[in-house]
Design an enzyme around this catalytic site. Structure first.
Site, PDB file in Angstrom:
ATOM      1  N   GLY A   1       0.771  -1.228   0.000  1.00  0.00           N
ATOM      2  CA  GLY A   1       0.000   0.000   0.000  1.00  0.00           C
ATOM      3  C   GLY A   1       0.802   1.276   0.000  1.00  0.00           C
TER       4      GLY A   1
ATOM      5  CE  LYS B   1      -6.537  -2.240  10.992  1.00  0.00           C
ATOM      6  NZ  LYS B   1      -5.286  -1.612  11.406  1.00  0.00           N
TER       7      LYS B   1
ATOM      8  CB  SER C   1      20.884  44.926 -47.955  1.00  0.00           C
ATOM      9  OG  SER C   1      21.581  44.232 -48.953  1.00  0.00           O
TER      10      SER C   1
ATOM     11  CB  SER D   1      10.676  42.819 -43.593  1.00  0.00           C
ATOM     12  OG  SER D   1      11.585  42.040 -42.850  1.00  0.00           O
TER      13      SER D   1
END
Lengths: 642, 300
Positions: A118, A171, A476, A548
């Site tokens: 567990g 239990k 450029s 650009s």
């Protein structure tokens, strides 16, 4: 361990042993797991079940009695936990550290119990035990109610496709056999399962005391308010959804049987469906069709074989079949794919490394494969989806599994054995993880073509990476084209689909009607932006290498695309430097007035205010710059599809 | 359309395991101890690979102290299966004349069986060995994997076992390392007997009751199987109708008084018995957790 000592059995054994043997042989088998937190009393429950089912013999009982006095925790009474906690290391720690298998049978059924631990660090053992179980018993300590572990165990139970859950509220003696307490826990648990969704179809809650034996084999006088079955009654009678005999035939070829040149059989276990001589079959991944000629068996050929049987098939045609291929029902073949969405449970202390070359075993195939960064991890306590960069020990996540080649498969929900895999470390050979297949991601290779909207996301899945625009801008001669070319070459070697737009392939075609006036420059960039957008929609990584110069046109291009798909790269070199380089002699021409509207000379360059990447072209070598760009793409997951 | 009974399921699973192990190993071998579990395992192997012969040899780690009936069965099994039989006797134990009477059962078992097995596996470089152990036999067996990984020193580390999910067995190993494979992991003693009955598998006749010469020592009936048995002063073997629930070295195997001389009769006796089969096996009583200790050292 086979004392079949129940009264009816005993009478039959003494009276007609042959009849008893036939009955026993025809008993069905129920495989179940037990899971709970460290102190919930699992081992005590199993020990008590074995004791009450009369599965313990005198020498075991006397050993138990001696051990109970020596190291037990129950005073003079039998400590059933000692029966099950087998390894001496466990006896010292007082905990169960691995999966233990127990066997017992009653008048009605045979049972195989996987006892699974567990505590959190052993989640892998629980998944292991659950992978072959039909039913899960989840223990809760009535004093504590639902804990984190309860949620985790239930989630993992549903993850491996178990349909039946017994909630053993243990239990109960310690809460005075309180009906109210039991009802509270039952209500809370059922609400949780409803939220969980997944495979669990049936939940049965039973009030118990494993230590005292209440409701284990018979209804207890201590819980007169409980009208349901005892635990053993339930286990003996629960109907487990019939196996997948009605499913389509699947037989992975484990071993090619060639005793001589005249015989060629294919040995394997049916993982679905049934088969008869004469049946038409399709062999995957090749897709070749043949029919079954014989089902060869040690005791003579068989007329039929069903799901779960190990057989050797001889086919009518000579086709090339090797280990790992799957013989399928011709009309309902499995899928074939090399990329899947999967759920992965990580077992190893070394965390998962997305992209690392692991070995993957799936059916009878072992091949190379890699896992993506998790789409999300599942918090097994809250069931929330959380962001994760990797998976650590005992973590569960949804990842893409990519295999070196396409293999036959079914979704885990349809066929557990055809849809499960393990991950193995190439170096240490450790089993690192287990996983279940949800569905194939590259549907183009799936034999069942499903109508699918082919959109940008679908193309990205097919390509294995996301699309975007790498928009290079700069004066450029700053080195935009050189760097863009290097980046494209590198991306190409990674298998990324690219296209480079530059002056050469745009100015001479699409935009040959445009000049260099400010208006034409704007139109030039608009058209490039539109073309880039189409190409991004087509799934490509588009590189544009144009000066650009204007902020607004770059913004126009950026706004055409969703966030994250426009990567502006400012290749920054001072005018003095590029003018000195002047590789094409353009600056000289411009200075001489032979070129009008030349950026930097008689037309402005508006430097980007906040580009995604700023390359200092004066200092950085082109190759280093290209590597920086690649690193950026990796860091922003643009080279994976997720 | 029918579904399988639990026995058919067990058979199919064992065959699946045998084939998977053979497909993924270089030099497999089957540990053959001549007992009922070995006979079942051998029968399953013949089924698994039919019409081929099982593609591995049988290995018997001999102690020279087995029952004479067992040696006869060993030869018969090899002949009928057509498989190669390798018999290994630890030369050191042979030279020292190790025997249970002078050296005690612990030393005898360690030298002949544990060390002998390691020697044989190393000598023939076997990388995978089938064993007939069942999980229901003993507590530490209950946690053993079907494919149980061993270090180059043949050691078993119970805390470092590979998880086994679905029917996907990780058979990868590095050179020198080996895997022990237990195809009968999920069988119980009753399943074994039932299968022997159903399939008419030959077994050593000692499992069936017959008049045999025995002496009683410390409350255990020991059969005087050959002239090497050192009778104590005044000790005279008596003829009693006895049979054995488990077979090993004859001086270490306790007989039970019984008239059960057919398979159904011994199954009946077993079902009504109140002790486990291992009680007749003397080596388990040496120390608590003795099996786990022996396994960690390399015993099968």
């Amino acid at each position: 361990m086979n004392a079949a000592a129940s009264a009816t059995d005993r009478a039959l054994i003494e009276g007609d042993i042959e009849q008893y043997l036939r009955t026993h042989e025809n008993k069905s088998l129920l495989r179940f797991i037990t899971c709970g937190s460290v102190d919930d009393g699992k081992s005590t429950l199993i020990g008590h079940l074995l004791y009450k089912a009369k599965a313990l013999l005198d020498d075991q009982l006397s050993t138990l009695a001696a051990d109970s006095r020596r190291i037990g925790t129950q005073g003079d009474e039998l400590d059933f936990a000692l029966l099950v906690d087998g390894l001496s290391a466990e006896r010292e720690q007082g905990i169960t550290i691995d999966v233990a298998y127990r066997f017992f049978s009653t008048d009605k059924r045979k049972f195989i119990v996987a006892d699974t631990p567990g505590h959190e660090q052993y989640t892998r053992n629980m998944v292991t035990g659950a992978s072959t179980a039909d039913l899960a018993i989840i223990l809760i300590d009535a004093r504590k109610g639902m804990l984190t572990q309860t949620r985790r165990h239930s989630y993992l139970t549903s993850l491996v496709g178990i349909r039946h859950v017994v909630l053993a509220v243990n239990k109960l003696d310690l809460v005075g056999y309180s009906q109210q307490k039991f009802a509270e826990i039952e209500r809370e648990y059922r609400a949780f399962i409803a939220r969980l969704g997944g495979s669990i179809r049936q939940v049965t809650c039973i009030p118990l005391s494993a230590l005292r034996g209440d409701n284990i084999v018979a209804s207890s006088a201590n819980t007169p308010w409980y009208r349901g079955p005892s635990l053993l009654d339930f286990l003996e009678s629960v109907q487990i959804a019939s196996d997948s005999t009605s499913a389509p035939l699947r037989m992975p070829v484990q071993w090619v049987n060639r005793p001589n040149l005249d015989f060629r059989g294919f040995s394997g276990r049916l993982l679905g469906g049934s088969v008869k001589p004469g049946d038409t079959v399709r062999v995957l991944p090749s897709g070749k069709i043949s029919s079954v000629e014989r089902i060869v068996d040690f005791d003579g050929d068989k007329a039929e074989a069903v799901n779960g049987e190990s057989v050797t098939l001889v086919l009518a045609d000579e086709i090339d079949i090797s280990r790992g291929d799957v013989i399928c029902a011709a009309q309902e073949p499995a899928g074939v794919a090399d990329q899947f969405e999967t759920t992965v449970v990580w077992f190893d202390e070394t965390p998962m490394l997305p992209g690392r070359a692991y070995l993957v075993k799936l059916g009878a195939s072992t091949l190379g494969g890699k896992l993506s960064k998790p789409k999300y991890a599942v918090d097994v306590n809250t069931l929330d989806h959380v962001a994760a960069a990797t998976l650590d020990l005992n973590e569960v996540g949804v990842c893409t599994l990519t295999l070196d080649r396409a293999v036959p498969f079914d979704a885990y929900a349809d066929n557990r054995d055809m849809g499960s895999f393990i991950v193995i470390d190439r170096l240490t050979n450790r089993t690192l993880a287990a996983g279940t297949l949800h569905f194939a991601l590259r549907r183009s290779q799936n034999i069942h073509w499903q109508a699918l909207e082919v959109d940008k996301a679908a193309r990205a899945r097919l390509n294995g990476h996301r699309p975007c625009v790498l928009w290079f801008t700069g004066l450029s001669g700053s080195g935009k084209s050189t760097i863009a070319n290097l980046v494209e070459r590198k991306l190409h070697t990674f298998g990324v689909r690219t296209y480079l737009l530059d002056g050469d392939n745009v100015r001479h075609g699409l935009n040959k009607d445009l000049g260099f006036t400010a208006a034409d420059r704007v139109e030039n960039i608009r058209r490039i932006g539109e073309v880039a957008k189409l190409m991004v929609d087509a799934g490509l990584v588009v590189l544009t290498a144009f000066i650009s110069p204007f902020q607004s046109e770059r913004k126009l291009a950026r706004d055409m695309l969703p966030d994250g798909e426009f990567v502006e790269i400012f290749v920054d070199a001072p005018l003095a430097i590029v003018e000195r380089r002047d590789p094409k002699g353009l600056y000289k021409k411009a200075r001489r007035g032979e070129l009008k509207n030349f950026t930097g000379i008689d037309s402005p360059y508006e430097a980007p205010a906040s580009p995604e990447l700023h390359i200092d072209a004066e200092k950085l070598d082109a190759d280093v710059a290209a590597e920086r760009i690649i690193a950026y793409l990796h860091a922003h997951d643009l080279l994976t599809h997720a | 359309m029918h579904s399988l009974t639990s026995l058919q399921r067990l058979e199919a699973e064992s065959i699946d395991i045998l084939r998977e192990a053979v497909a993924e190993s270089e030099r497999p071998v089957m540990l053959y101890s001549i007992g009922k579990d070995s006979q079942v395992m051998l029968h399953l192997a013949r089924k698994a690979f039919f019409p081929s012969r099982p593609p591995f040899p049988l290995l018997h780690v001999d102690t020279t102290w087995k029952f004479r009936d067992m040696y006869a069965m060993r030869e018969r099994a090899a002949r009928e299966s057509g498989m190669d039989l390798i018999v290994h006797k630890n030369p050191e134990a042979e030279a020292l004349g190790i025997n249970p009477f002078t050296h005690g059962s612990a030393k005898h078992t360690d030298m002949w069986k544990t060390q002998g097995l390691k020697q044989a596996l190393d000598l023939h470089r076997f990388d995978l060995a089938f064993g007939g152990a069942r999980r229901d036999e003993e507590k530490s067996r209950a946690k053993e994997r079907v494919f149980s990984f061993r270090s180059a020193q043949h050691q078993w580390d119970p805390k470092n076992q590979r998880p086994e999910l679905w029917r996907l067995y990780n058979t990868r190993k590095n050179p020198g390392e080996s895997i022990r494979v237990f195809p009968l992991s999920n069988w119980t003693e009753l399943d074994i007997w039932q299968y022997i009955h159903r399939e008419s598998i030959p077994i050593v006749p000692l499992y069936l009751a017959a008049e045999r010469p025995v002496v009683e020592r410390d409350g255990v009936l020991i059969m005087v199987d050959d002239e090497r048995f050192p009778l104590r002063l005044g000790e005279i073997p008596k003829h009693k109708s006895v049979r054995f629930r488990t077979l090993g070295c004859y001086p270490l195997s306790g007989a039970i008084e019984s008239d059960a001389n057919t398979l159904p009769a011994i199954i009946r006796e077993m079902l009504l018995a109140t002790t486990t089969e291992r009680q007749g096996r003397l080596i388990d009583h040496d120390s608590s957790a003795s099996m786990e200790k022996k396994k960690a050292e390399g015993y099968f």
